[in-house]
Design an enzyme around this catalytic site. Structure first.
Site, PDB file in Angstrom:
ATOM      1  N   GLU A  51      52.378 -10.152  -0.875  1.00 30.20           N
ATOM      2  CA  GLU A  51      52.226 -11.491  -1.437  1.00 30.20           C
ATOM      3  C   GLU A  51      53.346 -12.409  -0.964  1.00 30.20           C
ATOM      4  O   GLU A  51      53.149 -13.609  -0.770  1.00 30.20           O
ATOM      5  CB  GLU A  51      52.226 -11.392  -2.964  1.00 30.20           C
ATOM      6  CG  GLU A  51      52.046 -12.709  -3.680  1.00 30.20           C
ATOM      7  CD  GLU A  51      52.024 -12.557  -5.193  1.00 30.20           C
ATOM      8  OE1 GLU A  51      52.207 -13.564  -5.891  1.00 30.20           O
ATOM      9  OE2 GLU A  51      51.831 -11.419  -5.666  1.00 30.20           O
TER      10      GLU A  51
ATOM     11  N   GLN B  26      42.908 -10.518  -8.835  1.00 33.06           N
ATOM     12  CA  GLN B  26      44.031  -9.653  -9.186  1.00 33.06           C
ATOM     13  C   GLN B  26      44.261  -9.713 -10.695  1.00 33.06           C
ATOM     14  O   GLN B  26      44.589 -10.765 -11.229  1.00 33.06           O
ATOM     15  CB  GLN B  26      45.277 -10.124  -8.434  1.00 33.06           C
ATOM     16  CG  GLN B  26      46.548  -9.354  -8.696  1.00 33.06           C
ATOM     17  CD  GLN B  26      47.708  -9.915  -7.882  1.00 33.06           C
ATOM     18  OE1 GLN B  26      47.523 -10.753  -6.999  1.00 33.06           O
ATOM     19  NE2 GLN B  26      48.908  -9.472  -8.180  1.00 33.06           N
ATOM     20  N   GLY B  27      44.066  -8.591 -11.377  1.00 38.89           N
ATOM     21  CA  GLY B  27      44.239  -8.536 -12.817  1.00 38.89           C
ATOM     22  C   GLY B  27      45.558  -7.892 -13.199  1.00 38.89           C
ATOM     23  O   GLY B  27      45.614  -6.694 -13.490  1.00 38.89           O
TER      24      GLY B  27
ATOM     25  N   SER C 139      48.646 -10.098 -14.884  1.00 37.95           N
ATOM     26  CA  SER C 139      49.291 -10.754 -16.022  1.00 37.95           C
ATOM     27  C   SER C 139      48.460 -10.650 -17.292  1.00 37.95           C
ATOM     28  O   SER C 139      47.218 -10.662 -17.263  1.00 37.95           O
ATOM     29  CB  SER C 139      49.546 -12.225 -15.718  1.00 37.95           C
ATOM     30  OG  SER C 139      50.476 -12.375 -14.675  1.00 37.95           O
TER      31      SER C 139
END
Length: 380
Positions: free
Chosen positions: A240, A122-123, A125
């Site tokens: 999440e 997951q990109g 931050s």
């Protein structure tokens, strides 16, 4: 299949295959060993059918309620059969890709992820855009047949083991905030992607700093609409904080049982120890009660939203309370002992310090609850 029957059948299968599914290592071991065994467990569950329930048939699933896959993760974490952090990625990313990717793309790419043949990351931050996700600056410019991405991400989990990345990029003007963000599904082996592992204070290298230098992403890897990435991000966050947190709650229950056993073995039956254990248990039960309601709302097809910030606050409090209690009731163990049990407690204690940061800081979550749920003031 009803959840009660499913849990019984799954438990019997796990018991029958315990020798094969138990990790071949003791204690913490290397991340390579954890990831290899995680993939093995995922394949065994998928091939047996248990890992396919709760997922749509369009991506190789067998259908049924999302509660079924919540039960699978819960049982795996109760039994300590796979790395709990790696396990979270499937619940964080797969449902959103199913919702937003072109159907033919999700039908092709999601099944290997479900089976453990692939890992995704997951990109989100960036160095200057963590909890303030709307300020991200990693940019994608439209070109013939797709997009060219340039920029940086940080705290990206498991990229070293991943084949795909759900990436948020800026496609609007710099000042467009959340209105100018787009989501892409990027192949990690694309030319121009480089990364440097980040070692945390508990000695793991789960995270990385990632650079994108003129990375081409085909047009069919768009998730949702152009400049509609904020909606994709808001879809990911409730997942999440629902099934993923439920799984982590199972881990906390297991570690709480370990703590009771170790404190009892040490002969500490004092009132102060009982009180400390009771307070830790209270936090775990409070979270589990809240999270159970969230699982059922998800199973009933309800749209989860900002109220899942409460789940995040509770799981964070439960985790930190538990491992602070372990440190207090096992004096010197984390600091001085070198056996496997001590190493495990030390690892969990240090990791728990990040709980108030990852997935949205505690301060941000409390502001969301105060302003958007309790109407205690305007949003900044």
């Amino acid at each position: 299949m009803d959840p009660e029957t499913f849990r019984r059948d799954l438990g019997a299968w796990l018991d029958d295959n315990a020798n094969d599914l138990t990790p071949p290592y003791e204690g913490i071991d290397s991340i390579d060993a954890h990831m290899a065994h995680y993939s093995y467990v995922k394949r065994a569950l998928f091939d047996s059918g248990f890992g396919r329930y709760g997922w749509p048939e369009s991506v190789g699933g067998l259908g049924g309620s999302p509660l079924l896959r919540a039960i699978v993760g819960e049982e795996i974490n109760f039994r300590d059969l796979a790395d709990p952090n790696a396990w979270t990625m499937i619940e964080v990313l797969a449902p959103t890709v199913i919702d937003f990717a072109p159907p033919e793309l999700s039908a092709r790419l999601v099944p290997p992820f479900l089976r453990g043949d692939e890992m995704w990351c997951q990109g989100f931050s960036e160095p200057d855009a963590g909890s303030d996700l709307a300020s991200l600056s990693c940019r994608a410019a439209e070109t013939d047949g797709g997009w060219v991405v340039n920029g940086q991400k940080i705290w990206t989990s498991f990229i070293e083991y991943s084949q795909r990345c759900v990436l948020l990029v800026r496609t609007g003007q710099p000042e467009s905030a959340h209105r100018g963000i787009t989501a892409l599904l990027v192949d990690i082996d694309s030319p121009g992607i480089s990364y440097s592992p980040i070692e945390t204070m508990h000695g793991r290298r789960d995270f990385a700093e990632v650079h994108f230098d003129d990375v081409f992403v085909p047009a069919d890897r768009l998730l949702g609409d152009v400049n509609g990435g904020w909606r994709v991000a808001m879809d990911i966050l409730p997942y999440e904080r629902s099934t993923t947190f439920w799984h982590r709650g199972a881990l906390l229950h297991r570690r709480f049982s370990d703590l009771i056993a170790q404190v009892s073995a040490a002969g500490d039956r004092s009132d102060s120890a009982a009180k400390a254990l009771g307070q830790a248990f209270q936090w775990i039960v409070a979270f589990r009660s809240r999270s159970r309601d969230t699982q059922h709302r998800l199973a009933d097809g309800e749209q989860l939203g900002v109220e899942t910030s409460i789940d995040k606050i509770l799981i964070t409090s439960a985790e930190q309370q538990l491992f602070e209690t372990a440190r207090d009731l096992l004096p010197g163990v984390m600091e001085l002992d070198d056996d496997l049990a001590a190493a495990s407690w030390r690892n969990d204690y240090l990791y728990s310090k990040a709980a108030t940061i990852y997935g949205g800081t505690a301060e941000i979550q409390r502001n969301i609850v105060a302003r958007r749920l309790l109407d205690l003031g305007p949003e900044s």
